[in-house]
Design a protein around this motif. Structure first.
Motif, PDB file in Angstrom:
ATOM      1  N   LEU A   1     -39.197   3.725  12.315  1.00 31.54           N
ATOM      2  CA  LEU A   1     -39.642   4.789  11.419  1.00 31.54           C
ATOM      3  C   LEU A   1     -38.604   5.904  11.303  1.00 31.54           C
ATOM      4  O   LEU A   1     -38.486   6.543  10.260  1.00 31.54           O
ATOM      5  N   ARG A   2     -37.852   6.126  12.370  1.00 30.93           N
ATOM      6  CA  ARG A   2     -36.770   7.117  12.303  1.00 30.93           C
ATOM      7  C   ARG A   2     -35.698   6.646  11.323  1.00 30.93           C
ATOM      8  O   ARG A   2     -35.159   7.426  10.535  1.00 30.93           O
ATOM      9  N   THR A   3     -35.402   5.351  11.351  1.00 31.39           N
ATOM     10  CA  THR A   3     -34.456   4.785  10.391  1.00 31.39           C
ATOM     11  C   THR A   3     -34.946   5.008   8.967  1.00 31.39           C
ATOM     12  O   THR A   3     -34.179   5.415   8.085  1.00 31.39           O
ATOM     13  N   ALA A   4     -36.236   4.735   8.744  1.00 24.72           N
ATOM     14  CA  ALA A   4     -36.803   4.925   7.411  1.00 24.72           C
ATOM     15  C   ALA A   4     -36.720   6.377   6.974  1.00 24.72           C
ATOM     16  O   ALA A   4     -36.442   6.680   5.800  1.00 24.72           O
ATOM     17  N   GLU A   5     -36.936   7.289   7.919  1.00 25.08           N
ATOM     18  CA  GLU A   5     -36.877   8.725   7.610  1.00 25.08           C
ATOM     19  C   GLU A   5     -35.464   9.132   7.211  1.00 25.08           C
ATOM     20  O   GLU A   5     -35.260   9.838   6.206  1.00 25.08           O
ATOM     21  N   VAL A   6     -34.471   8.683   7.985  1.00 25.52           N
ATOM     22  CA  VAL A   6     -33.079   9.022   7.670  1.00 25.52           C
ATOM     23  C   VAL A   6     -32.673   8.412   6.326  1.00 25.52           C
ATOM     24  O   VAL A   6     -32.012   9.055   5.510  1.00 25.52           O
ATOM     25  N   TYR A   7     -33.112   7.185   6.082  1.00 28.98           N
ATOM     26  CA  TYR A   7     -32.802   6.511   4.823  1.00 28.98           C
ATOM     27  C   TYR A   7     -33.390   7.280   3.639  1.00 28.98           C
ATOM     28  O   TYR A   7     -32.730   7.474   2.605  1.00 28.98           O
ATOM     29  N   HIS A   8     -34.617   7.748   3.811  1.00 24.23           N
ATOM     30  CA  HIS A   8     -35.266   8.545   2.769  1.00 24.23           C
ATOM     31  C   HIS A   8     -34.478   9.826   2.496  1.00 24.23           C
ATOM     32  O   HIS A   8     -34.267  10.206   1.335  1.00 24.23           O
ATOM     33  N   GLN A   9     -34.047  10.484   3.568  1.00 20.04           N
ATOM     34  CA  GLN A   9     -33.289  11.730   3.401  1.00 20.04           C
ATOM     35  C   GLN A   9     -31.954  11.471   2.724  1.00 20.04           C
ATOM     36  O   GLN A   9     -31.496  12.258   1.878  1.00 20.04           O
TER      37      GLN A   9
ATOM     38  N   CYS B   1     -46.190   8.123  10.204  1.00 19.87           N
ATOM     39  CA  CYS B   1     -45.842   7.759   8.832  1.00 19.87           C
ATOM     40  C   CYS B   1     -45.121   8.938   8.199  1.00 19.87           C
ATOM     41  O   CYS B   1     -44.778   9.913   8.862  1.00 19.87           O
ATOM     42  N   HIS B   2     -44.889   8.853   6.896  1.00 20.11           N
ATOM     43  CA  HIS B   2     -44.319   9.997   6.178  1.00 20.11           C
ATOM     44  C   HIS B   2     -45.268  10.374   5.047  1.00 20.11           C
ATOM     45  O   HIS B   2     -45.472   9.574   4.137  1.00 20.11           O
ATOM     46  N   PRO B   3     -45.881  11.559   5.123  1.00 22.23           N
ATOM     47  CA  PRO B   3     -45.767  12.585   6.151  1.00 22.23           C
ATOM     48  C   PRO B   3     -46.538  12.217   7.418  1.00 22.23           C
ATOM     49  O   PRO B   3     -47.458  11.389   7.378  1.00 22.23           O
ATOM     50  N   GLN B   4     -46.149  12.831   8.533  1.00 17.47           N
ATOM     51  CA  GLN B   4     -46.809  12.574   9.806  1.00 17.47           C
ATOM     52  C   GLN B   4     -48.242  13.109   9.806  1.00 17.47           C
ATOM     53  O   GLN B   4     -48.580  14.028   9.049  1.00 17.47           O
TER      54      GLN B   4
ATOM     55  N   SER C   1     -45.613   2.512   5.754  1.00 17.11           N
ATOM     56  CA  SER C   1     -44.670   3.594   5.488  1.00 17.11           C
ATOM     57  C   SER C   1     -43.229   3.125   5.679  1.00 17.11           C
ATOM     58  O   SER C   1     -42.346   3.416   4.865  1.00 17.11           O
ATOM     59  N   PHE C   2     -42.981   2.349   6.747  1.00 14.88           N
ATOM     60  CA  PHE C   2     -41.626   1.857   7.032  1.00 14.88           C
ATOM     61  C   PHE C   2     -41.133   0.945   5.921  1.00 14.88           C
ATOM     62  O   PHE C   2     -40.045   1.148   5.358  1.00 14.88           O
TER      63      PHE C   2
ATOM     64  N   ALA D   1     -24.481  11.468  -1.425  1.00 11.14           N
ATOM     65  CA  ALA D   1     -24.522  10.209  -0.687  1.00 11.14           C
ATOM     66  C   ALA D   1     -24.707   9.098  -1.713  1.00 11.14           C
ATOM     67  O   ALA D   1     -25.813   8.882  -2.211  1.00 11.14           O
ATOM     68  N   ASP D   2     -23.623   8.420  -2.028  1.00 12.44           N
ATOM     69  CA  ASP D   2     -23.656   7.392  -3.064  1.00 12.44           C
ATOM     70  C   ASP D   2     -23.834   6.000  -2.468  1.00 12.44           C
ATOM     71  O   ASP D   2     -23.447   5.733  -1.326  1.00 12.44           O
ATOM     72  N   ASN D   3     -24.428   5.132  -3.254  1.00  8.18           N
ATOM     73  CA  ASN D   3     -24.601   3.732  -2.869  1.00  8.18           C
ATOM     74  C   ASN D   3     -25.258   3.573  -1.491  1.00  8.18           C
ATOM     75  O   ASN D   3     -24.797   2.804  -0.635  1.00  8.18           O
ATOM     76  N   VAL D   4     -26.310   4.312  -1.287  1.00  7.01           N
ATOM     77  CA  VAL D   4     -27.030   4.263  -0.003  1.00  7.01           C
ATOM     78  C   VAL D   4     -27.723   2.914   0.143  1.00  7.01           C
ATOM     79  O   VAL D   4     -28.391   2.436  -0.775  1.00  7.01           O
ATOM     80  N   ASP D   5     -27.543   2.276   1.280  1.00  4.21           N
ATOM     81  CA  ASP D   5     -28.143   0.971   1.522  1.00  4.21           C
ATOM     82  C   ASP D   5     -28.452   0.843   3.011  1.00  4.21           C
ATOM     83  O   ASP D   5     -28.146   1.735   3.801  1.00  4.21           O
ATOM     84  N   PHE D   6     -29.051  -0.296   3.396  1.00  8.18           N
ATOM     85  CA  PHE D   6     -29.347  -0.503   4.803  1.00  8.18           C
ATOM     86  C   PHE D   6     -29.040  -1.945   5.190  1.00  8.18           C
ATOM     87  O   PHE D   6     -28.989  -2.845   4.352  1.00  8.18           O
TER      88      PHE D   6
END
Length: 470
Positions: A54-62, A357-360, A195-196, A73-78
């Motif tokens: 979930l922390r990964t998902a949060e950072v990805y969202h940001q 989740c987001h939001p907590q 959420s993730f 932040a261009d071309n953001v991917d995981f």
């Protein structure tokens, strides 16, 4: 004859290993039996690795919304494999930490699968090692902390199959990123996985049998969560159930019956089962001993004592709330009683619940509805995140803090939150309830500025018509 122990604990989850440490501190010669990895489901396949995901998902969202902070932040991917690898490494690191704690506290770790049998002052513990050999131990006390597992519905075909239907364990180590995901159940586990995967781009549908999501939470919090999830693109269906599933070559179809009685059929890449848990009571020898079990959960009193002398049980095995911190505290109370101390009997009235989740979402105590059902006249305070400077500066203006007080006594009956970092904030109200503080002490308490915690103060003030920033 095997070595003698004052206490043998079966299961090394957050209930078992914490109980073992406390027992050792109290001078009890202690051993712990574990068939898998130290730390149990919570540390290895639950609480900790899911929070890493979930922390990964949060950072990805940001990162996807970097422009809101004046960043590019261009071309953001995981990289899904790397995401899972990080989660597993964290779980492995912490499991190793538990191993160190066992050694530090001189607790014997017995690898294998344990069960109990009739003995003398306490049941015997029989451990079947990985080599198939059995060893019998005769401790003075036995503590069962075997936890629980995901509930399945075989009659509807809802059983994990290793491919299309996942429990939380499979959902933590996906073989591929599902394009379409069905989550059955909207409690904490279901919503966290929804959420993730939603944050990483999956088309997520959540089906909930009750008339609202997160049914144990305050209705107002549930409603805000629903709006937020829908805004994020989740499809949420309440008052519905999955009547059956049919696996295909590449997808699995699910028949969903809505509250209007009509059925629809849709295909998904994967299904996550999150419809509750059942206690791990099988294979423990409980029937032979006559241990009282109610719907897969061992019956105990406030000290973890079963109806069989010398046999104790704690954690998810004994019923709700199914939370790691509940198990840990229960374990401490149990072993202190075994050691001849005088602990307070364990109660569930002040155990906080958190959903990452987001939001907590976080809560403790009675909801507004439950307080009124109990015959209480209440005063309710609310404060929105949009009125808090720190929340706005963080870019997290979505959320609410709600407090429920007894009108006559000023007792804090419950607190309910949704928004950024509320899983950290909730402990302030837990401490207040444990210390039996009233609205008077809370209103006189100084909260630092600028912090999210100021909203906790404002919510209390609002209940008594003294709110400042709204």
């Amino acid at each position: 004859m095997s070595e003698k122990y004052d206490l043998i604990i079966v299961g090394s989850g957050p209930g078992g290993y914490v109980a073992a440490i406390r027992a050792s501190q109290l001078g009890l010669k202690t051993a712990i039996v574990e068939r898998d990895a130290l730390g149990g489901v919570c540390l290895n396949w639950g609480c900790i690795p899911t929070k890493a995901l979930l922390r990964t998902a949060e950072v990805y969202h940001q990162m996807q919304n970097a422009s809101a902070y004046g960043l590019k932040a261009d071309n953001v991917d995981f990289d899904l494999d790397a995401v899972v690898k990080r989660s597993r490494q964290i779980a492995g690191q912490l499991s190793g930490g538990v191993k160190h704690l066992m050694k530090k506290n001189k607790i014997t770790v017995i690898e294998g699968e344990g069960r109990v049998a009739k003995g003398g002052a306490a049941p015997k513990v029989i451990v079947k090692g990985k080599d198939g050999k059995e060893t019998t131990y005769e401790p003075k006390n036995v503590l069962l902390a075997t936890g629980a597992r995901a509930r399945t519905v075989p009659q509807a075909g809802l059983e994990p199959d290793g491919k299309f239907i996942w429990t939380a364990k499979e959902a933590m180590v996906p073989d591929a990123m599902p394009k379409k995901l069905l989550v059955i159940g909207s409690g904490a586990i279901g919503i966290e996985f929804a959420s993730f995967y939603n944050a990483l781009g999956a088309e997520v549908t959540v089906v909930e049998m009750m008339d609202r999501i997160l049914p144990v939470e305050d209705e107002e919090i549930s409603a805000m969560a629903l709006k937020s999830f829908q805004k994020q693109g989740m499809n949420v269906v309440t008052g519905a159930r999955v009547e059956g599933v049919k696996p295909g070559k590449d997808q699995i179809s699910a028949t969903i019956k809505g509250k209007d009685g009509k059925t629809t059929k849709e295909s998904y890449d994967r299904i996550v089962l999150a419809i509750g848990i059942v206690g791990n009571v099988e294979g423990l020898g409980l029937e032979e001993l006559g241990v009282k079990v109610d719907r897969t959960h061992v019956e105990v009193n406030g000290f973890g004592q079963t109806n069989v002398k010398g046999l104790h049980a704690i954690g998810d095995l004994t019923g709700p709330p199914w939370l790691a911190h509940k198990a840990s505290h229960e374990g401490i109370v149990c072993v202190e009683k075994i050691a001849g101390k005088n602990p307070h009997a364990f109660e569930t009235w002040n155990i906080p619940g958190c959903t990452y989740c987001h939001p907590q979402i976080a809560s403790v105590g009675l909801t507004e509805a439950k307080a009124k059902e109990a015959g209480r006249k209440v005063k309710v305070g609310k404060f929105p995140f949009i009125g808090n400077g720190k929340a706005i500066a963080l870019g997290e203006p979505e959320g609410l803090i709600k407090t429920v007080f007894d009108e006559k006594t000023g007792e804090l009956l419950g607190a309910h939150m949704i928004g950024a970092e509320v899983t950290e904030l909730i402990q302030g109200y837990v401490v207040a309830r444990q210390g039996e503080l009233t609205e008077a002490e809370l209103m006189e308490t100084v909260f630092p500025h600028p912090t999210l915690s100021e909203m906790m103060h404002e919510s209390v003030l609002d209940a008594y018509d003294r709110v400042v920033h709204m």
